[in-house]
Write a protein that holds these residues in place. Structure first.
Motif, PDB file in Angstrom:
ATOM      1  N   GLN A  12     -61.007  12.913 -28.118  1.00  0.00           N
ATOM      2  CA  GLN A  12     -60.325  11.653 -27.871  1.00  0.00           C
ATOM      3  C   GLN A  12     -60.044  10.914 -29.177  1.00  0.00           C
ATOM      4  O   GLN A  12     -59.080  10.192 -29.309  1.00  0.00           O
ATOM      5  CB  GLN A  12     -61.174  10.787 -26.943  1.00  0.00           C
TER       6      GLN A  12
ATOM      7  N   ALA B 169     -66.314  13.643 -10.447  1.00  0.00           N
ATOM      8  CA  ALA B 169     -64.883  13.367 -10.559  1.00  0.00           C
ATOM      9  C   ALA B 169     -64.195  13.212  -9.209  1.00  0.00           C
ATOM     10  O   ALA B 169     -62.997  12.996  -9.154  1.00  0.00           O
ATOM     11  CB  ALA B 169     -64.203  14.462 -11.368  1.00  0.00           C
TER      12      ALA B 169
ATOM     13  N   TYR C  49     -45.993  18.699 -17.769  1.00  0.00           N
ATOM     14  CA  TYR C  49     -45.717  20.057 -18.231  1.00  0.00           C
ATOM     15  C   TYR C  49     -44.251  20.314 -17.956  1.00  0.00           C
ATOM     16  O   TYR C  49     -43.891  20.831 -16.909  1.00  0.00           O
ATOM     17  CB  TYR C  49     -46.606  21.050 -17.487  1.00  0.00           C
TER      18      TYR C  49
ATOM     19  N   LYS D 207     -61.530  10.590  -8.231  1.00  0.00           N
ATOM     20  CA  LYS D 207     -60.162  10.691  -8.736  1.00  0.00           C
ATOM     21  C   LYS D 207     -59.213  11.260  -7.679  1.00  0.00           C
ATOM     22  O   LYS D 207     -58.004  11.111  -7.783  1.00  0.00           O
ATOM     23  CB  LYS D 207     -60.124  11.573  -9.986  1.00  0.00           C
ATOM     24  N   GLY D 208     -59.775  11.934  -6.691  1.00  0.00           N
ATOM     25  CA  GLY D 208     -58.964  12.469  -5.613  1.00  0.00           C
ATOM     26  C   GLY D 208     -58.317  11.390  -4.761  1.00  0.00           C
ATOM     27  O   GLY D 208     -57.396  11.664  -4.002  1.00  0.00           O
TER      28      GLY D 208
ATOM     29  N   TYR E 113     -55.055  18.257  -6.462  1.00  0.00           N
ATOM     30  CA  TYR E 113     -55.631  17.203  -5.632  1.00  0.00           C
ATOM     31  C   TYR E 113     -56.245  17.770  -4.368  1.00  0.00           C
ATOM     32  O   TYR E 113     -56.696  17.020  -3.512  1.00  0.00           O
ATOM     33  CB  TYR E 113     -54.567  16.169  -5.276  1.00  0.00           C
TER      34      TYR E 113
ATOM     35  N   ARG F  77     -52.618  16.651 -24.691  1.00  0.00           N
ATOM     36  CA  ARG F  77     -51.654  16.390 -23.633  1.00  0.00           C
ATOM     37  C   ARG F  77     -52.301  16.539 -22.259  1.00  0.00           C
ATOM     38  O   ARG F  77     -52.015  15.807 -21.334  1.00  0.00           O
ATOM     39  CB  ARG F  77     -50.478  17.354 -23.772  1.00  0.00           C
ATOM     40  N   GLU F  78     -53.182  17.507 -22.168  1.00  0.00           N
ATOM     41  CA  GLU F  78     -53.723  17.750 -20.836  1.00  0.00           C
ATOM     42  C   GLU F  78     -54.666  16.656 -20.362  1.00  0.00           C
ATOM     43  O   GLU F  78     -54.977  16.581 -19.190  1.00  0.00           O
ATOM     44  CB  GLU F  78     -54.373  19.116 -20.744  1.00  0.00           C
ATOM     45  N   LYS F  79     -55.087  15.818 -21.288  1.00  0.00           N
ATOM     46  CA  LYS F  79     -55.941  14.700 -20.873  1.00  0.00           C
ATOM     47  C   LYS F  79     -55.279  13.909 -19.744  1.00  0.00           C
ATOM     48  O   LYS F  79     -55.852  13.733 -18.686  1.00  0.00           O
ATOM     49  CB  LYS F  79     -56.196  13.774 -22.064  1.00  0.00           C
ATOM     50  N   ASN F  80     -54.073  13.433 -20.021  1.00  0.00           N
ATOM     51  CA  ASN F  80     -53.382  12.612 -19.034  1.00  0.00           C
ATOM     52  C   ASN F  80     -53.106  13.356 -17.748  1.00  0.00           C
ATOM     53  O   ASN F  80     -53.169  12.796 -16.664  1.00  0.00           O
ATOM     54  CB  ASN F  80     -52.053  12.112 -19.598  1.00  0.00           C
ATOM     55  N   ILE F  81     -52.778  14.630 -17.879  1.00  0.00           N
ATOM     56  CA  ILE F  81     -52.352  15.360 -16.691  1.00  0.00           C
ATOM     57  C   ILE F  81     -53.546  15.897 -15.902  1.00  0.00           C
ATOM     58  O   ILE F  81     -53.636  15.697 -14.696  1.00  0.00           O
ATOM     59  CB  ILE F  81     -51.422  16.515 -17.086  1.00  0.00           C
ATOM     60  N   LEU F  82     -54.462  16.550 -16.584  1.00  0.00           N
ATOM     61  CA  LEU F  82     -55.533  17.224 -15.852  1.00  0.00           C
ATOM     62  C   LEU F  82     -56.778  16.365 -15.657  1.00  0.00           C
ATOM     63  O   LEU F  82     -57.407  16.402 -14.610  1.00  0.00           O
ATOM     64  CB  LEU F  82     -55.910  18.529 -16.562  1.00  0.00           C
ATOM     65  N   HIS F  83     -57.114  15.584 -16.665  1.00  0.00           N
ATOM     66  CA  HIS F  83     -58.362  14.837 -16.555  1.00  0.00           C
ATOM     67  C   HIS F  83     -58.286  13.668 -15.595  1.00  0.00           C
ATOM     68  O   HIS F  83     -59.279  13.041 -15.284  1.00  0.00           O
ATOM     69  CB  HIS F  83     -58.819  14.359 -17.940  1.00  0.00           C
ATOM     70  N   THR F  84     -57.087  13.333 -15.126  1.00  0.00           N
ATOM     71  CA  THR F  84     -56.981  12.264 -14.134  1.00  0.00           C
ATOM     72  C   THR F  84     -57.090  12.814 -12.722  1.00  0.00           C
ATOM     73  O   THR F  84     -57.028  12.067 -11.762  1.00  0.00           O
ATOM     74  CB  THR F  84     -55.630  11.536 -14.271  1.00  0.00           C
ATOM     75  N   LYS F  85     -57.214  14.122 -12.617  1.00  0.00           N
ATOM     76  CA  LYS F  85     -57.317  14.731 -11.295  1.00  0.00           C
ATOM     77  C   LYS F  85     -58.787  14.992 -10.955  1.00  0.00           C
ATOM     78  O   LYS F  85     -59.627  15.063 -11.852  1.00  0.00           O
ATOM     79  CB  LYS F  85     -56.544  16.060 -11.285  1.00  0.00           C
ATOM     80  N   PRO F  86     -59.056  15.104  -9.660  1.00  0.00           N
ATOM     81  CA  PRO F  86     -60.463  15.290  -9.275  1.00  0.00           C
ATOM     82  C   PRO F  86     -60.981  16.682  -9.592  1.00  0.00           C
ATOM     83  O   PRO F  86     -61.236  17.475  -8.696  1.00  0.00           O
ATOM     84  CB  PRO F  86     -60.446  15.040  -7.768  1.00  0.00           C
ATOM     85  N   ILE F  87     -61.089  16.993 -10.851  1.00  0.00           N
ATOM     86  CA  ILE F  87     -61.589  18.290 -11.270  1.00  0.00           C
ATOM     87  C   ILE F  87     -62.794  18.019 -12.162  1.00  0.00           C
ATOM     88  O   ILE F  87     -62.714  17.167 -13.044  1.00  0.00           O
ATOM     89  CB  ILE F  87     -60.549  19.052 -12.105  1.00  0.00           C
TER      90      ILE F  87
ATOM     91  N   ARG G  24     -65.186  15.071 -25.632  1.00  0.00           N
ATOM     92  CA  ARG G  24     -65.288  13.628 -25.878  1.00  0.00           C
ATOM     93  C   ARG G  24     -64.772  13.282 -27.264  1.00  0.00           C
ATOM     94  O   ARG G  24     -64.017  12.341 -27.439  1.00  0.00           O
ATOM     95  CB  ARG G  24     -66.745  13.184 -25.756  1.00  0.00           C
TER      96      ARG G  24
ATOM     97  N   LYS H 112     -65.537  18.508 -15.133  1.00  0.00           N
ATOM     98  CA  LYS H 112     -65.341  18.847 -16.552  1.00  0.00           C
ATOM     99  C   LYS H 112     -65.602  20.314 -16.816  1.00  0.00           C
ATOM    100  O   LYS H 112     -64.940  20.951 -17.623  1.00  0.00           O
ATOM    101  CB  LYS H 112     -66.295  18.001 -17.408  1.00  0.00           C
TER     102      LYS H 112
END
Lengths: 553, 265
Positions: free
Chosen positions: A295, B77, B93, B80-81, B109, A115-125, A292, A127
């Motif tokens: 997925q 990454a 969530y 993505k920002g 962000y 679930r966190e893929k969609n939420i967290l991995h799309t943010k500029p954070i 990876r 790995k």
């Protein structure tokens, strides 16, 4: 969002974490959010409009009472002086067993979370931070769990054994935690690499089951240490000692506290230190690969081709009512297809298969060989399979697709009794009976054909027990609630009660064999109770949506 | 740097396969500032895979994907920002309240806590969501969840928006508001990547339409250009023709017959 005590502790290590190249602010933010969510229950479909205020209870970081109890059991081991390889080996063995089984059954979902893929991995954070957040999240739980189990004995050891022991014990526990976490993760990684799609998910399932059963059996080995080390003050281990991790962790005690420093204890101590650290290093290196490969779990599934002939025949045979039969088939296929259910239930299936044999093994050891079994009442260990029903009945209420439960409200259904009976029948036929059958065959070989009638009696008792389980647990619609660790803990008391009832049945059985014709009378009573139970236990009880959902919340 | 000339997104020779089948077969695409791309295609055409690759969710593709002029394979990454994403499935969530969730996302962000909170509240209020701002997302209706997703994708003022069925569940008035928001954002130079199955909407709001089928680009151009190339009047019928689908009447007829046939179904 509240500020968690565990996060404040983490803040102390900020510098250290930053040095690994992790964005600490983000890490803390993610952890804080996750801990907040863990402390909440997602309301079920039926309870969606309940007040929000009451639901914020139940943080998973609350004390797990049952584990605290186990923790108290450990105290005697750390008080005894001498033969540390045995006492501490046993202590670490028990710790490892409890922690790993909990990790596998409850935190696998966190490890394999998509679930966190969609939420967290799309943010500029980056790995690294994401992975670290995930690891620390699991580690926090692992630590709180470990502290509950090991805490009491750790504290006692400081006074009874002194500072050196205390420090060794503390360090050992941390290393053990690392070892367990990393070992489990690496197991998953290997599977993720080797398999694809549907098969992958099934294999993960099986590995979890095998691990759990393996741990149970492995734990028995540790207790076998008794016979060796008590006789022998100068500890010289067999080769297979090196294959048992708890012995590694016990070795330093033998060395530094017991004063038995020799090649063997040194080697074992080194293992205790090196293996967890090496695994940890490998884990950190391989973590990106893990993510990876994860997925793969999201890959689309090709549906099974089962046409449900078996379920149809069985439901036609065992259910008179149409709706009951429908729910029989529904439960049957849900139990077959829902991995989450299997993940949480099958380890217990494995355990309830293994448990009777462990009983027997202990009896056989105590009284001299398998031959003595023929006349012993050890076959009563088959009551251990009741453990299975306890778990299954408890788990039937949960589902990952709990949101689908709106159908219970939308469809023109009769009140609960027919649903419940169909569901329970399916559970008994699909899980209890096969396990029972396998055990019965093996037991007959071990104990001789004389026990066959009594196995029939035991089966009657188990069937009655199933109904009792169903009645005692709070009523709920099948597959209608979200599984959450916190909510499950509320059933601890009930589980204990049911455990006693299980022993009660076994005891009654034993007593009835002591008096003439007792077993016949016992069987007749059980048969009558079954008829009454299966007819009326469900009868007058309706499963109102609100109540059913409320019971679990 | 003049972004008006350089493509914001540049995809070349993009191939992707999932264990046994090819999902994308050589996609080439350049997207510029201020465009609203209507990204359409039948189920399983590879639309979401493309978007997921651009977001770095899916790895193991062949070809290059450059966003803001940088190859995303580098593993950095930070790009993505400047991207906002509304996924097709409303995954959030949902045991958090909207306030908590949006503040959390805003902070991820890189916004300061107070700024994220204030902005989230303002945007939510504008979408008429002030009343439920402090309620759990799990208790929201579909449309309300969609609004939270929309707000969460725009909190950080992104330059590219990936929207997958962004209007699903919204009531008619909110649909108008959101469409207007998108048009205005595009006019201000933002790029919007809009996937949807609702052809009327795509036809109206897109400045450029890209049709994907079987992992290949079947059409690329403005709606007017697509019309010129074919005899059909609506995007829906162009879609049907390009994807080789013409028996909808027969299927519908059979379906209704089966529905009304009592036991036979």
């Amino acid at each position: 969002m509240n500020d968690f005590y565990s996060l404040k502790l983490l803040d102390r290590m900020e510098g250290l974490i930053r040095r690994t190249g992790v964005d600490y602010r983000t890490l803390r933010l993610i952890l804080q959010t996750k801990l907040t969510m863990d402390g909440r229950r997602t309301p079920t479909v039926m309870a969606a409009n309940r007040k929000d205020t009451e639901a914020s209870s139940g943080s998973p970081l609350r004390v797990h009472w049952i584990y605290l109890l186990f923790g108290l059991v450990l105290i005697p081991f750390v008080v005894v002086k001498g033969s540390y390889i045995f006492t501490m080996g046993l202590t670490f063995g028990l710790l490892m067993f409890l922690i790993s089984t909990t990790l596998i059954s409850d935190f696998s979902a966190v490890m394999l979370d998509l679930r966190e893929k969609n939420i967290l991995h799309t943010k500029p954070i980056d790995k690294r931070t994401l992975n670290m957040a995930k690891s620390i999240h699991i580690l926090l739980y692992l630590m709180s769990l470990t502290l509950t189990i090991a805490g009491p004995s750790l504290l006692v050891s400081l006074f009874s054994q002194g500072v050196v022991f205390f420090l060794l014990y503390g360090a050992g526990i941390i290393l053990l935690d690392c070892f367990i976490l990393v070992f489990t993760a690496l197991c998953y990684l290997v599977i993720l690499r080797l398999f694809d799609g549907e098969k992958l998910k099934d294999i993960i399932n099986y590995v979890q089951i095998v691990l759990t059963v393996g741990l149970t059996v492995g734990y028995q080995f540790v207790s076998r240490l008794v016979s060796f080390s008590l006789l022998d003050t100068s500890f010289t281990p067999d080769w297979w000692y090196y294959a048992i991790p708890p012995v590694w962790f016990a070795a330093p005690f033998e060395w530094f506290v017991g004063g038995n420093g020799n090649a063997a204890t040194t080697a074992l101590t080194l293992l205790a230190l090196a293996v967890p650290l090496l695994l940890l290093a490998a884990y950190i290196r391989l973590m990106p690969m893990f993510e990876r490969s994860l997925q793969k779990l999201a890959a689309e599934e090709a549906g099974g081709r089962d046409n449900g002939v078996l379920a149809r025949r069985l439901s036609a045979f065992f259910c008179q009512n149409r709706q009951e039969a429908t729910f029989f088939r529904f439960t049957w296929s849900m139990m077959k297809n829902e991995r989450d259910f299997k993940l949480r239930t099958y380890p217990t299936v494995g355990l309830s298969m293994a448990l009777p044999f462990i009983f027997i093994l202990n009896i056989a050891q105590g009284s001299g060989g398998v031959s003595s079994l023929k006349s012993s009442p050890g076959y009563l260990a088959i009551y251990g399979t009741a453990l299975l029903m306890m778990t299954v009945v408890q788990m039937l209420r949960y589902s990952v697709s709990y949101k689908g439960a709106w159908i219970y409200k939308a469809l023109p259904l009769q009140p609960g009794a027919l649903i419940s009976r169909g569901v329970l029948k399916a559970a008994v036929l699909r899980l209890l009976l096969p396990v029972f059958a396998v055990e019965a065959v093996i037991f007959t070989v071990l104990f001789g054909p004389r026990i066959i009638p009594e196995l029939g009696t035991a089966l009657l008792a188990l069937l009655l027990y199933s109904v009792i389980c169903w009645r005692i647990f709070p009523q709920a619609l099948p597959f209608a609630e979200k599984y959450e660790q916190a909510s499950r803990k509320e059933f601890t008391g009930i589980s204990f009660l049911l455990l006693f009832i299980m022993f009660g049945f076994g005891l009654l059985h034993y007593l009835s064999t002591r008096i003439p014709a007792g077993i016949v009378i016992y069987s007749v009573i059980l048969a009558a109770a079954n008829v009454w139970g299966w007819r009326s236990a469900f009868g007058n009880k309706t499963l109102q949506g609100e109540r059913a959902a409320g019971a679990g919340v | 740097m003049n972004l008006g000339e350089e493509p914001v997104i540049e995809i070349s020779g993009l191939w992707m396969n999932y264990s046994d089948r090819m999902v994308l077969r050589g996609i080439d695409l350049a997207v510029y500032r201020g465009q609203i791309i209507g990204y359409i295609g039948p189920n399983g055409a590879g639309k979401s895979t493309t978007v997921k690759i651009m977001l770095g969710l899916v790895e193991g593709y062949n070809g290059t994907v450059r966003i803001f002029g940088k190859d995303i394979k580098s593993g950095d990454a930070t790009y993505k920002g400047r991207i906002g994403y509304v996924p097709e499935v409303a995954e959030m969530y949902d045991s958090l309240t909207a306030r908590e969730y949006l503040t959390f996302i805003g902070e991820l962000y890189g916004l300061p806590h107070e700024a994220a909170e204030a902005k989230a509240r303002r945007l939510m209020a504008l979408l008429d969501m002030e009343r439920v701002y402090d309620k759990r997302i799990a208790s929201y209706s579909k449309g309300m969840k969609q609004k939270v997703l929309l707000v969460s994708s725009m909190l950080h003022d992104p330059d590219i928006l990936f929207l997958d069925e962004p209007l699903s569940g919204l009531d008619a008035n909110s649909v108008m508001v959101v469409k207007e928001i998108l048009a205005t954002l595009a006019a201000k130079g933002k790029t919007i990547f809009y996937s949807s199955h609702i052809m009327d909407v795509v036809e109206k709001i897109s400045s450029r339409i890209i049709l994907l089928d079987g992992g290949e680009l079947m059409a690329d151009g403005t709606f007017a250009e697509l019309q010129e190339r074919s005899t059909e009047g609506t995007l829906e019928s162009i879609f049907n023709r390009l994807t080789g689908f013409d028996q909808y009447r027969d299927i519908a007829g059979e379906f209704v017959a089966a529905v009304m046939d009592g036991e036979a179904g």
